[in-house]
Motif scaffolding. Structure first.
Motif, PDB file in Angstrom:
ATOM      1  N   SER A 372       0.814  -1.223   0.000  1.00 34.74           N
ATOM      2  CA  SER A 372       0.000   0.000   0.000  1.00 34.74           C
ATOM      3  C   SER A 372       0.845   1.270   0.000  1.00 34.74           C
ATOM      4  N   LEU A 373       2.155   1.146   0.224  1.00 33.60           N
ATOM      5  CA  LEU A 373       3.048   2.307   0.153  1.00 33.60           C
ATOM      6  C   LEU A 373       3.725   2.326  -1.209  1.00 33.60           C
ATOM      7  N   ASP A 374       3.690   3.461  -1.893  1.00 36.29           N
ATOM      8  CA  ASP A 374       4.291   3.592  -3.223  1.00 36.29           C
ATOM      9  C   ASP A 374       5.812   3.445  -3.097  1.00 36.29           C
ATOM     10  N   PRO A 375       6.403   2.416  -3.717  1.00 37.93           N
ATOM     11  CA  PRO A 375       7.845   2.191  -3.549  1.00 37.93           C
ATOM     12  C   PRO A 375       8.707   3.284  -4.173  1.00 37.93           C
ATOM     13  N   ARG A 376       8.121   4.143  -5.018  1.00 37.71           N
ATOM     14  CA  ARG A 376       8.894   5.195  -5.682  1.00 37.71           C
ATOM     15  C   ARG A 376       8.937   6.482  -4.865  1.00 37.71           C
ATOM     16  N   MET A 377       8.162   6.541  -3.782  1.00 37.21           N
ATOM     17  CA  MET A 377       8.097   7.758  -2.979  1.00 37.21           C
ATOM     18  C   MET A 377       8.877   7.583  -1.684  1.00 37.21           C
ATOM     19  N   THR A 378       9.496   8.665  -1.224  1.00 29.56           N
ATOM     20  CA  THR A 378      10.189   8.613   0.058  1.00 29.56           C
ATOM     21  C   THR A 378       9.162   8.575   1.191  1.00 29.56           C
ATOM     22  N   LEU A 382       5.397  10.207   1.342  1.00 31.16           N
ATOM     23  CA  LEU A 382       4.236   9.353   1.603  1.00 31.16           C
ATOM     24  C   LEU A 382       3.407   9.901   2.764  1.00 31.16           C
ATOM     25  N   VAL A 383       4.082  10.327   3.834  1.00 32.90           N
ATOM     26  CA  VAL A 383       3.369  10.849   4.997  1.00 32.90           C
ATOM     27  C   VAL A 383       2.769  12.215   4.692  1.00 32.90           C
ATOM     28  N   ARG A 384       3.429  12.985   3.854  1.00 31.48           N
ATOM     29  CA  ARG A 384       2.952  14.337   3.527  1.00 31.48           C
ATOM     30  C   ARG A 384       1.772  14.305   2.547  1.00 31.48           C
ATOM     31  N   GLU A 385       1.647  13.247   1.755  1.00 35.95           N
ATOM     32  CA  GLU A 385       0.644  13.196   0.693  1.00 35.95           C
ATOM     33  C   GLU A 385      -0.779  13.485   1.184  1.00 35.95           C
ATOM     34  N   PRO A 386      -1.240  12.926   2.337  1.00 33.50           N
ATOM     35  CA  PRO A 386      -2.614  13.227   2.777  1.00 33.50           C
ATOM     36  C   PRO A 386      -2.845  14.694   3.132  1.00 33.50           C
ATOM     37  N   LEU A 387      -1.776  15.488   3.261  1.00 36.00           N
ATOM     38  CA  LEU A 387      -1.924  16.896   3.627  1.00 36.00           C
ATOM     39  C   LEU A 387      -2.128  17.797   2.415  1.00 36.00           C
ATOM     40  N   ARG A 388      -2.134  17.225   1.213  1.00 30.47           N
ATOM     41  CA  ARG A 388      -2.263  18.052   0.010  1.00 30.47           C
ATOM     42  C   ARG A 388      -3.543  18.880   0.019  1.00 30.47           C
ATOM     43  N   ARG A 418      14.159   8.093   3.363  1.00 33.02           N
ATOM     44  CA  ARG A 418      14.286   6.689   2.983  1.00 33.02           C
ATOM     45  C   ARG A 418      13.090   6.247   2.146  1.00 33.02           C
ATOM     46  N   TYR A 419      13.234   5.058   1.550  1.00 35.56           N
ATOM     47  CA  TYR A 419      12.162   4.451   0.761  1.00 35.56           C
ATOM     48  C   TYR A 419      11.601   3.235   1.500  1.00 35.56           C
ATOM     49  N   PRO A 420      10.370   2.813   1.177  1.00 31.92           N
ATOM     50  CA  PRO A 420       9.748   1.701   1.919  1.00 31.92           C
ATOM     51  C   PRO A 420      10.595   0.433   1.981  1.00 31.92           C
ATOM     52  N   HIS A 421      11.322   0.097   0.885  1.00 34.33           N
ATOM     53  CA  HIS A 421      12.097  -1.142   0.899  1.00 34.33           C
ATOM     54  C   HIS A 421      13.283  -1.083   1.853  1.00 34.33           C
ATOM     55  N   GLU A 422      13.624   0.093   2.343  1.00 31.23           N
ATOM     56  CA  GLU A 422      14.742   0.234   3.271  1.00 31.23           C
ATOM     57  C   GLU A 422      14.306   0.070   4.726  1.00 31.23           C
ATOM     58  N   LEU A 423      13.021  -0.184   4.951  1.00 32.34           N
ATOM     59  CA  LEU A 423      12.480  -0.297   6.307  1.00 32.34           C
ATOM     60  C   LEU A 423      12.074  -1.728   6.599  1.00 32.34           C
ATOM     61  N   ARG A 428       7.566  -0.128   8.458  1.00 30.97           N
ATOM     62  CA  ARG A 428       6.614   0.207   7.388  1.00 30.97           C
ATOM     63  C   ARG A 428       5.200   0.354   7.957  1.00 30.97           C
ATOM     64  N   GLN A 429       4.859  -0.489   8.939  1.00 28.80           N
ATOM     65  CA  GLN A 429       3.537  -0.359   9.535  1.00 28.80           C
ATOM     66  C   GLN A 429       3.420   0.945  10.315  1.00 28.80           C
ATOM     67  N   ARG A 430       4.503   1.391  10.927  1.00 34.55           N
ATOM     68  CA  ARG A 430       4.499   2.687  11.600  1.00 34.55           C
ATOM     69  C   ARG A 430       4.255   3.827  10.591  1.00 34.55           C
ATOM     70  N   VAL A 431       4.859   3.696   9.406  1.00 40.12           N
ATOM     71  CA  VAL A 431       4.650   4.704   8.360  1.00 40.12           C
ATOM     72  C   VAL A 431       3.192   4.698   7.914  1.00 40.12           C
ATOM     73  N   ALA A 432       2.613   3.496   7.758  1.00 40.06           N
ATOM     74  CA  ALA A 432       1.209   3.404   7.355  1.00 40.06           C
ATOM     75  C   ALA A 432       0.300   4.064   8.389  1.00 40.06           C
TER      76      ALA A 432
END
Length: 566
Positions: A372-378, A382-388, A418-423, A428-432
């Motif tokens: 569910s996290l876009d692997p191309r986004m830091t 990802l966390v900032r996106e909902p604030l748009r 960082r990117y999702p694959h680095e976590l 990653r669940q904390r980021v979600a």
């Protein structure tokens, strides 16, 4: 080698070839014929790598730098490729964690079952088919003939796991390696699959090496437990002794991280529910076949549910009960066929008045953050996106909010680049969760948010979730099949079966005084571990006054040999 040992591992060290880092260090253990041994530990402890090394299935980046692996008296580490192919499947079988990725999606089930028999036996095609049909029937597939001509995606998770078990047991191996065999299954299916596995292995005298982070399951079905931490074996012993009196601090830490019921919270009264659904119906259209369209399916049958402000409502039920469909329908990700959704006392309709405000205030934490996290986004993006669409926030305000919420979920601002694959999975669940709460929503839907996490990371995420819920006061619909987790987090519990709510009530009422037969079946399906005064735990079944405790306390055998199919 002791003649009673089927498998003997001594001084095994596995190393990352590129860096020279030891990921498994000088471990040793043994498995006797017919014995069921559990390997437990956190993610990254080396459990799966050690087990895969038994079959010579280490990843290409991993090499064995030291140690010996002897199976039936033969050294596995010096076997030629042809010898390893004869060993795999025929003498050592494996049930992988996710059957959908280990079963070939482009091959019929019948062909996949036939593959091993054709390779390792001299049976004729008709005999192989008969054996496959018999095994499918034994693992509980209702239509074995139909299953042979079906593809894996046409079965539920529990059915796919049964097919995987049938494939492994067809050749009657001497050793079965089960790697997290029930991680994504609901309580009843977990029990059925595990007791089926025990029944089949006992019938054929097969030993089992069971890898799991589910300590209650391991306690119920194993004879011995091996505890691994950071690539090393830190403790080993009989299941009864190790649970009754754990010696190593790490083992004690694992047992202390098991979910436990907390004190009942007081949810303040409110004039209107935060979110309410009335007579909600969801229909799925049938698939278009070659000649005709298949019949559709009603997934939800007139659901009525209200969630109060600041309340945590847990939604439980078996696979296919409609839990996730209900959560997605409330979130606006599935279009209802009938009924209505109400937010703050007002009806909301997709695209209509109030819908945008509702969708911005309703956020979701998905089961698998990696998908569910876009692997191309830091992580920061990802966390900032909902604030748009957050009104009145400048770019600086948004940057500060991202740092603030990362700290709230236990991640430093360094993670923003960082990117999702680095976590790790827990990170990653904390980021979600951070994405879900960054807007300060009034309602959060959490769909199996800890099902794939090990016991200590799960405890951390649950504590974090409770802390954030208390701090920000959002209502929550918590969807889970893990009853231990539900018992810890829920204020109220709703039980679903076949698209209907069959029972609901306070957490204590549901867990202590269930009224519906299906609720009782769910609660009695999975064992639980209770703390004892001496710092250990004891095994018991829910709703069973004569529950099994440790053998030293009751004189009863809690090993897999004592399992009776319920």
């Amino acid at each position: 080698m002791d003649r009673r040992e089927l498998l003997n591992v001594e001084g095994l060290t596995l190393t990352v070839a590129r860096t020279g880092l030891d990921v498994v260090r000088t471990i040793g253990f043994s498995v006797a014929p017919g014995e069921i041994v559990g390997i437990v530990g956190e993610s990254g402890s080396g459990k799966t790598l050690a087990a895969r090394a038994v079959m010579g299935l280490e990843p290409p980046a991993i090499r064995r730098s030291a140690g010996s692996i002897r199976f039936e008296g033969r050294e596995v580490t010096t076997m030629a490729p042809g010898e390893l192919r004869q060993l795999r499947g025929a003498r050592v079988g494996m049930v992988f964690q996710e059957p959908m990725t280990s079963l070939n999606p482009s091959m019929l089930v019948g062909r996949q079952l036939d593959e091993g028999l054709a390779l390792h036996t001299k049976l004729a095609a008709g005999e192989r088919r008969a054996r496959a049909l018999d095994m499918l029937a034994r693992v509980g597939i209702k239509d074995p003939e139909g299953a042979l001509s079906s593809y894996p995606h046409q079965f539920s998770g529990g059915m796919r796991q049964r097919i995987m078990l049938a494939s492994a047991m067809l050749l009657q191996p001497a050793l079965l390696i089960a790697d997290e065999p029930t991680t994504a299954l609901d309580a009843v299916v977990q029990r059925d699959v595990l007791e089926l596995m025990v029944e089949l292995t006992r019938a054929h005298g097969t030993a089992v090496l069971m890898i799991s982070h589910d300590l209650a399951m391991v306690a119920r079905y194993t004879d011995r437990i091996i505890v691994m931490c950071k690539g090393e074996v830190v403790e080993e012993g009989t299941t009864q002794d190790l649970l009754r009196q754990p010696r190593h601090a790490y083992t004690q830490k694992l047992l202390a991280a098991m979910p436990r019921r907390l004190l009942t919270r007081e949810v303040p009264p409110a004039p209107a529910p935060a979110v309410e659904v009335r007579d909600l119906v969801v229909d799925y259209a049938g698939r278009q076949g070659f000649m005709r369209r298949q019949a559709g399916k009603r997934a939800l049958h007139g659901i009525d549910l209200a969630i109060r402000p600041r309340e945590v409502v847990a939604l439980v039920g078996g696979s296919g009960s409609g839990k996730t469909t209900l959560g997605r329908a409330i979130a606006g990700l599935v279009r209802p066929s009938g009924g209505e959704i109400r937010f703050a006392g007002r009806p909301v309709v997709a695209g209509g008045e109030g819908w945008r405000d509702y969708r911005l205030n309703c956020q979701m934490v998905f089961q698998d953050p990696y998908s569910s996290l876009d692997p191309r986004m830091t992580i920061g993006a990802l966390v900032r996106e909902p604030l748009r669409l957050m009104p009145g926030m400048s770019g600086r305000d948004k940057a500060e909010r991202v740092v603030e919420v990362l700290r709230e979920v236990g991640l430093s601002e360094d993670y923003a680049d960082r990117y999702p694959h680095e976590l790790s999975g827990g990170q990653r669940q904390r980021v979600a969760i951070a994405r879900a709460v960054v807007r300060r929503p009034s309602f959060v839907i959490a769909d199996e948010p800890v099902s794939a996490l090990d016991v200590t990371v799960r405890a951390q995420i649950l504590d974090l979730f409770a802390e954030l819920q208390h701090k920000h006061g959002f209502s929550c619909l918590f969807i889970s099949h893990d009853l231990g987790v539900v018992e810890q987090v829920a204020d109220r519990v709703v039980v679903m079966q076949d698209g209907r709510i069959v029972e609901e009530g306070t957490r204590d009422a549901i867990f202590d005084r269930p009224q519906h037969a299906y609720t009782r079946e769910l609660l009695s399906a999975i064992p639980m571990l209770e703390s004892t005064p001496g710092g250990g735990v004891r095994l018991r079944w829910r709703l069973d006054e004569t529950s099994e405790e440790t053998a030293g306390e009751t004189g009863r055998d809690t090993s897999a040999a004592a399992v009776a199919l319920r």
